[in-house]
Design a protein around this motif. Structure first.
Motif, PDB file in Angstrom:
ATOM      1  N   PHE A  80       0.851  -1.196   0.000  1.00 62.40           N
ATOM      2  CA  PHE A  80       0.000   0.000   0.000  1.00 62.40           C
ATOM      3  C   PHE A  80       0.884   1.241   0.000  1.00 62.40           C
ATOM      4  CE2 PHE A  80       0.626   1.159   4.459  1.00 62.40           C
ATOM      5  CZ  PHE A  80       1.037  -0.049   5.024  1.00 62.40           C
ATOM      6  N   GLY A  81       0.233   2.375  -0.289  1.00 66.94           N
ATOM      7  CA  GLY A  81       0.962   3.645  -0.315  1.00 66.94           C
ATOM      8  C   GLY A  81       1.598   3.927  -1.667  1.00 66.94           C
ATOM      9  N   GLU A  82       1.248   3.072  -2.668  1.00 61.92           N
ATOM     10  CA  GLU A  82       1.832   3.236  -4.003  1.00 61.92           C
ATOM     11  C   GLU A  82       1.114   4.319  -4.809  1.00 61.92           C
ATOM     12  OE1 GLU A  82      -0.390   1.175  -3.190  1.00 61.92           O
ATOM     13  OE2 GLU A  82      -1.826   1.082  -4.845  1.00 61.92           O
ATOM     14  N   ALA A  84      -0.123   7.418  -4.194  1.00 67.63           N
ATOM     15  CA  ALA A  84       0.377   8.803  -4.130  1.00 67.63           C
ATOM     16  C   ALA A  84       1.706   8.936  -4.872  1.00 67.63           C
ATOM     17  CB  ALA A  84       0.527   9.248  -2.677  1.00 67.63           C
ATOM     18  N   ARG A  91      -2.218  11.466  -0.402  1.00 65.52           N
ATOM     19  CA  ARG A  91      -2.652  10.138   0.050  1.00 65.52           C
ATOM     20  C   ARG A  91      -4.174  10.035  -0.071  1.00 65.52           C
ATOM     21  NH1 ARG A  91       1.711   6.869  -0.028  1.00 65.52           N
ATOM     22  NH2 ARG A  91       3.219   7.293   1.622  1.00 65.52           N
ATOM     23  N   SER A  92      -4.646   8.936  -0.689  1.00 66.49           N
ATOM     24  CA  SER A  92      -6.070   8.808  -0.998  1.00 66.49           C
ATOM     25  C   SER A  92      -6.894   8.299   0.179  1.00 66.49           C
ATOM     26  CB  SER A  92      -6.243   7.846  -2.183  1.00 66.49           C
ATOM     27  OG  SER A  92      -5.740   6.564  -1.846  1.00 66.49           O
ATOM     28  N   ASN A 136     -12.143   2.976  -6.410  1.00 67.14           N
ATOM     29  CA  ASN A 136     -12.415   4.206  -5.662  1.00 67.14           C
ATOM     30  C   ASN A 136     -13.236   5.192  -6.485  1.00 67.14           C
ATOM     31  OD1 ASN A 136     -10.935   2.950  -3.744  1.00 67.14           O
ATOM     32  ND2 ASN A 136      -9.188   4.329  -3.831  1.00 67.14           N
TER      33      ASN A 136
HETATM   34  P1  CMP Z   1      -2.015   6.129  -1.202  1.00 66.07           P
HETATM   35  O1  CMP Z   1      -3.085   6.909  -1.862  1.00 66.07           O
HETATM   36  O2  CMP Z   1      -0.612   6.556  -1.397  1.00 66.07           O
HETATM   37  O3  CMP Z   1      -2.305   6.055   0.365  1.00 66.07           O
HETATM   38  C1  CMP Z   1      -3.442   5.324   0.785  1.00 66.07           C
HETATM   39  C2  CMP Z   1      -3.346   3.920   0.245  1.00 66.07           C
HETATM   40  O4  CMP Z   1      -4.471   3.090   0.497  1.00 66.07           O
HETATM   41  C3  CMP Z   1      -3.272   3.951  -1.273  1.00 66.07           C
HETATM   42  O5  CMP Z   1      -2.088   4.583  -1.679  1.00 66.07           O
HETATM   43  C4  CMP Z   1      -3.444   2.500  -1.597  1.00 66.07           C
HETATM   44  O6  CMP Z   1      -2.253   1.786  -1.408  1.00 66.07           O
HETATM   45  C5  CMP Z   1      -4.463   2.091  -0.526  1.00 66.07           C
HETATM   46  N1  CMP Z   1      -5.794   2.052  -1.150  1.00 66.07           N
HETATM   47  C6  CMP Z   1      -6.559   3.081  -1.537  1.00 66.07           C
HETATM   48  N2  CMP Z   1      -7.688   2.653  -2.131  1.00 66.07           N
HETATM   49  C7  CMP Z   1      -7.627   1.305  -2.126  1.00 66.07           C
HETATM   50  C8  CMP Z   1      -8.492   0.263  -2.598  1.00 66.07           C
HETATM   51  N3  CMP Z   1      -9.661   0.524  -3.195  1.00 66.07           N
HETATM   52  N4  CMP Z   1      -8.080  -1.024  -2.416  1.00 66.07           N
HETATM   53  C9  CMP Z   1      -6.927  -1.303  -1.808  1.00 66.07           C
HETATM   54  N5  CMP Z   1      -6.070  -0.365  -1.337  1.00 66.07           N
HETATM   55  C10 CMP Z   1      -6.410   0.917  -1.509  1.00 66.07           C
END
Ligand code: CMP
Length: 139
Positions: A80-82, A84, A91-92, A136
């Motif tokens: 996760f965290g990929e 952004a 960060r979403s 999302n």
């Molecule tokens: P990031 O936006 O960097 O930080 C929040 C993280 O949550 C995002 O990266 C993803 O790795 C994870 N994430 C966001 N939406 C989803 C999803 N629908 N399913 C799985 N992981 C998610």
């Protein structure tokens, strides 16, 4: 067995299926870039809206991303965290540990280095990321 305090990135990397197809020489190259981090249940790892500076691989344990309408659980072997880092957007979602977790942290500059050097890894991360973005966008 010795108490695993997360100090051996090579072994932790080998536990992440994501890297399974990766050759041994590449594994140690990648392991050198990963920093082990142990988090406790309830610990906030990522806060929605902040800029992204790293991504995380889950070596063991589980986290929850507070996505809408339902949160998503991610367990060992996942990452996760990929988003952004790929989209250069904030960060979403907020991501919180729901158990003790052994994480491997990949900082942004090393992330860029790895995906430039390993097209197969880049393709895999991008594929998972676009599915997450699609999910999302359905809200
Ligand atoms: P990031 O936006 O960097 O930080 C929040 C993280 O949550 C995002 O990266 C993803 O790795 C994870 N994430 C966001 N939406 C989803 C999803 N629908 N399913 C799985 N992981 C998610």
């Amino acid at each position: 067995p010795k108490l695993d305090l997360g100090l051996e990135p090579d072994k932790l990397v080998a536990k992440v299926p994501f890297f399974a197809k990766t050759g041994a020489d590449q594994i140690s190259e990648i392991a050198d870039m990963l920093t082990p981090r142990l988090v406790v249940p309830g610990e906030c790892i990522i806060t929605r809206g902040e800029p992204g500076t790293a991504m995380y691989f889950i070596s063991s344990g589980a986290v929850e991303a507070a996505t809408k309408p339902q949160p998503v659980r991610l367990g060992s072997g996942n990452f996760f965290g990929e988003l952004a880092l790929l989209t250069q957007e904030p960060r979403s979602a907020t991501v919180t540990a729901i158990s003790y977790c052994q994480l491997l942290v990949l900082q942004l500059d090393d992330f860029n280095r790895i995906i430039a050097a390993h097209p197969d890894l880049q393709a895999h991360i991008t594929q998972v990321a676009s599915k997450r973005l699609d999910n999302n966008a359905l809200i």
